[in-house]
Design an enzyme around this catalytic site. Structure first.
Site, PDB file in Angstrom:
ATOM      1  N   ARG A 125      96.841  38.645   3.447  1.00  0.00           N
ATOM      2  CA  ARG A 125      97.536  39.249   4.582  1.00  0.00           C
ATOM      3  C   ARG A 125      96.541  39.893   5.548  1.00  0.00           C
ATOM      4  O   ARG A 125      95.580  40.523   5.123  1.00  0.00           O
ATOM      5  CB  ARG A 125      98.507  40.306   4.071  1.00  0.00           C
ATOM      6  CG  ARG A 125      99.765  39.709   3.507  1.00  0.00           C
ATOM      7  CD  ARG A 125     100.623  40.731   2.833  1.00  0.00           C
ATOM      8  NE  ARG A 125     100.813  41.964   3.599  1.00  0.00           N
ATOM      9  CZ  ARG A 125     101.699  42.889   3.275  1.00  0.00           C
ATOM     10  NH1 ARG A 125     102.466  42.727   2.217  1.00  0.00           N
ATOM     11  NH2 ARG A 125     101.820  43.973   3.986  1.00  0.00           N
ATOM     12  N   ARG A 139     112.687  52.149   4.968  1.00  0.00           N
ATOM     13  CA  ARG A 139     111.422  52.875   5.056  1.00  0.00           C
ATOM     14  C   ARG A 139     111.556  54.152   5.864  1.00  0.00           C
ATOM     15  O   ARG A 139     110.573  54.881   6.015  1.00  0.00           O
ATOM     16  CB  ARG A 139     110.384  51.986   5.721  1.00  0.00           C
ATOM     17  CG  ARG A 139     109.472  51.211   4.751  1.00  0.00           C
ATOM     18  CD  ARG A 139     108.599  50.327   5.615  1.00  0.00           C
ATOM     19  NE  ARG A 139     107.332  49.973   5.069  1.00  0.00           N
ATOM     20  CZ  ARG A 139     107.069  48.806   4.473  1.00  0.00           C
ATOM     21  NH1 ARG A 139     108.022  47.951   4.239  1.00  0.00           N
ATOM     22  NH2 ARG A 139     105.847  48.526   4.086  1.00  0.00           N
ATOM     23  N   ARG A 144      94.032  41.599  -3.127  1.00  0.00           N
ATOM     24  CA  ARG A 144      95.176  40.729  -3.424  1.00  0.00           C
ATOM     25  C   ARG A 144      95.294  39.520  -2.500  1.00  0.00           C
ATOM     26  O   ARG A 144      94.908  39.551  -1.349  1.00  0.00           O
ATOM     27  CB  ARG A 144      96.468  41.541  -3.450  1.00  0.00           C
ATOM     28  CG  ARG A 144      97.212  41.650  -2.165  1.00  0.00           C
ATOM     29  CD  ARG A 144      98.534  42.369  -2.373  1.00  0.00           C
ATOM     30  NE  ARG A 144      99.003  42.893  -1.106  1.00  0.00           N
ATOM     31  CZ  ARG A 144     100.084  43.617  -0.956  1.00  0.00           C
ATOM     32  NH1 ARG A 144     100.806  43.967  -1.999  1.00  0.00           N
ATOM     33  NH2 ARG A 144     100.437  44.033   0.242  1.00  0.00           N
ATOM     34  N   ARG A 148      99.050  52.409   6.877  1.00  0.00           N
ATOM     35  CA  ARG A 148     100.307  52.100   6.165  1.00  0.00           C
ATOM     36  C   ARG A 148     100.641  53.227   5.189  1.00  0.00           C
ATOM     37  O   ARG A 148     101.804  53.591   5.010  1.00  0.00           O
ATOM     38  CB  ARG A 148     100.179  50.754   5.425  1.00  0.00           C
ATOM     39  CG  ARG A 148     100.281  49.564   6.380  1.00  0.00           C
ATOM     40  CD  ARG A 148      99.590  48.334   5.846  1.00  0.00           C
ATOM     41  NE  ARG A 148     100.263  47.723   4.717  1.00  0.00           N
ATOM     42  CZ  ARG A 148      99.678  46.875   3.876  1.00  0.00           C
ATOM     43  NH1 ARG A 148      98.402  46.540   4.035  1.00  0.00           N
ATOM     44  NH2 ARG A 148     100.350  46.365   2.880  1.00  0.00           N
ATOM     45  N   LYS A 182     105.955  46.299  -5.782  1.00  0.00           N
ATOM     46  CA  LYS A 182     107.366  46.014  -5.494  1.00  0.00           C
ATOM     47  C   LYS A 182     107.623  44.512  -5.430  1.00  0.00           C
ATOM     48  O   LYS A 182     108.574  44.010  -6.030  1.00  0.00           O
ATOM     49  CB  LYS A 182     107.784  46.651  -4.148  1.00  0.00           C
ATOM     50  CG  LYS A 182     107.563  48.154  -4.058  1.00  0.00           C
ATOM     51  CD  LYS A 182     108.076  48.741  -2.750  1.00  0.00           C
ATOM     52  CE  LYS A 182     107.362  48.277  -1.508  1.00  0.00           C
ATOM     53  NZ  LYS A 182     105.972  48.751  -1.367  1.00  0.00           N
TER      54      LYS A 182
HETATM   55  P1  AMP Z   1     105.294  45.050   3.616  1.00  0.00           P
HETATM   56  O1  AMP Z   1     105.156  43.585   3.394  1.00  0.00           O
HETATM   57  O2  AMP Z   1     106.553  45.617   3.049  1.00  0.00           O
HETATM   58  O3  AMP Z   1     104.064  45.823   3.199  1.00  0.00           O
HETATM   59  O4  AMP Z   1     105.409  45.243   5.207  1.00  0.00           O
HETATM   60  C1  AMP Z   1     104.378  44.838   6.085  1.00  0.00           C
HETATM   61  C2  AMP Z   1     104.566  45.482   7.460  1.00  0.00           C
HETATM   62  O5  AMP Z   1     105.805  45.061   8.026  1.00  0.00           O
HETATM   63  C3  AMP Z   1     104.644  47.009   7.453  1.00  0.00           C
HETATM   64  O6  AMP Z   1     103.357  47.613   7.465  1.00  0.00           O
HETATM   65  C4  AMP Z   1     105.411  47.260   8.750  1.00  0.00           C
HETATM   66  O7  AMP Z   1     104.595  47.074   9.875  1.00  0.00           O
HETATM   67  C5  AMP Z   1     106.438  46.139   8.742  1.00  0.00           C
HETATM   68  N1  AMP Z   1     107.673  46.507   7.981  1.00  0.00           N
HETATM   69  C6  AMP Z   1     108.147  45.934   6.840  1.00  0.00           C
HETATM   70  N2  AMP Z   1     109.299  46.496   6.448  1.00  0.00           N
HETATM   71  C7  AMP Z   1     109.577  47.459   7.368  1.00  0.00           C
HETATM   72  C8  AMP Z   1     110.632  48.402   7.511  1.00  0.00           C
HETATM   73  N3  AMP Z   1     111.646  48.479   6.622  1.00  0.00           N
HETATM   74  N4  AMP Z   1     110.589  49.236   8.586  1.00  0.00           N
HETATM   75  C9  AMP Z   1     109.603  49.166   9.492  1.00  0.00           C
HETATM   76  N5  AMP Z   1     108.554  48.323   9.414  1.00  0.00           N
HETATM   77  C10 AMP Z   1     108.543  47.448   8.361  1.00  0.00           C
END
Ligand code: AMP
Length: 214
Positions: A160, A87, A126, A171, A13
């Site tokens: 990360r 989400r 990554r 996740r 994404k």
């Molecule tokens: P991402 O970078 O999108 O993989 O997000 C990393 C982490 O941020 C996720 O594993 C969640 O802990 C938190 N997070 C990001 N976006 C959301 C969302 N829309 N709702 C809830 N938690 C989020």
């Protein structure tokens, strides 16, 4: 044009969103990036969510909806790309309301399909350029010169904290339990398009472009 990129962690994404920002003047709204920024800058909210994120759990709907609300009030340029948001079904309902209240609408939801085996491989290899955010991979996408970003010449790379196998498992669980119902939700709304997220980056780009230009 406002779109959602939907898919599990590692589906690509962020990579595709960056391309749309460069080529279509769209604005990437990644709640994950916003939360990591809050964490790095040591705000109270950042401290609150750090542990939750490290475990691979979702942070509360209230926090992420608040972050998105702020952004929707600003300039929309070529449109918004929602990356990692919504989400949950509650977030999806909130997004619909927010867009409506700012006189905007959602044009398409693009589901990026990948299998779980590929995700583990993608995520654990990554890293990104700390300066410009370009995404690299230990095996599949190394910079031309090791340690030097192809895009900006930056030399600081970062990984990360939650890109490890344990957090990834959690996740993925969160994705299947709470996020994957959105596929049916947006199908029922007539907004869903599906692309093969395992194809080459350029082929995925083309598939997304075909949806946007339709
Ligand atoms: P991402 O970078 O999108 O993989 O997000 C990393 C982490 O941020 C996720 O594993 C969640 O802990 C938190 N997070 C990001 N976006 C959301 C969302 N829309 N709702 C809830 N938690 C989020």
């Amino acid at each position: 044009m406002n779109i959602i990129l939907l898919g599990p962690p590692g589906a690509g994404k962020g990579t595709q969103a960056r391309h749309l920002v460069e080529t279509r003047d769209m604005i990437q709204l990644s709640t994950g990036d916003m939360l990591r920024e809050a964490k790095d800058s040591g705000t109270e909210m950042g401290r609150k969510v750090a542990e939750v994120m490290a475990r691979g759990d979702l942070v509360t709907d209230e926090i992420v909806i608040g972050l998105i609300r702020e952004k929707l009030e600003g300039d929309s340029k070529g449109g918004f790309i929602f990356d990692g948001f919504p989400r949950t079904l509650a977030q999806a309902d909130a997004l619909a309301e927010l867009l409506q209240s700012t006189g905007q609408s959602l044009d398409a939801v693009i589901e990026m399909q990948v299998d779980d085996e590929a995700l583990v491989e993608r995520i654990t290899g990554r890293y990104t350029c700390a300066n410009c955010g370009e995404v690299y991979h230990d095996v599949t996408k190394r910079p031309a010169v090791d340690g030097v970003c192809d895009s900006c010449g930056g030399t600081e790379m970062k990984r990360r904290a939650d890109d490890n196998e344990d957090s990834l498992r959690q996740r993925l669980m969160e994705y299947y339990k709470k996020t994957s119902p959105l596929i049916g939700y947006y199908y029922a709304k007539g907004k869903l398009h599906t692309v093969d997220g395992l194809a080459d980056i350029d082929d995925v780009r083309a598939a997304i472009a075909a949806v946007l230009d339709a």
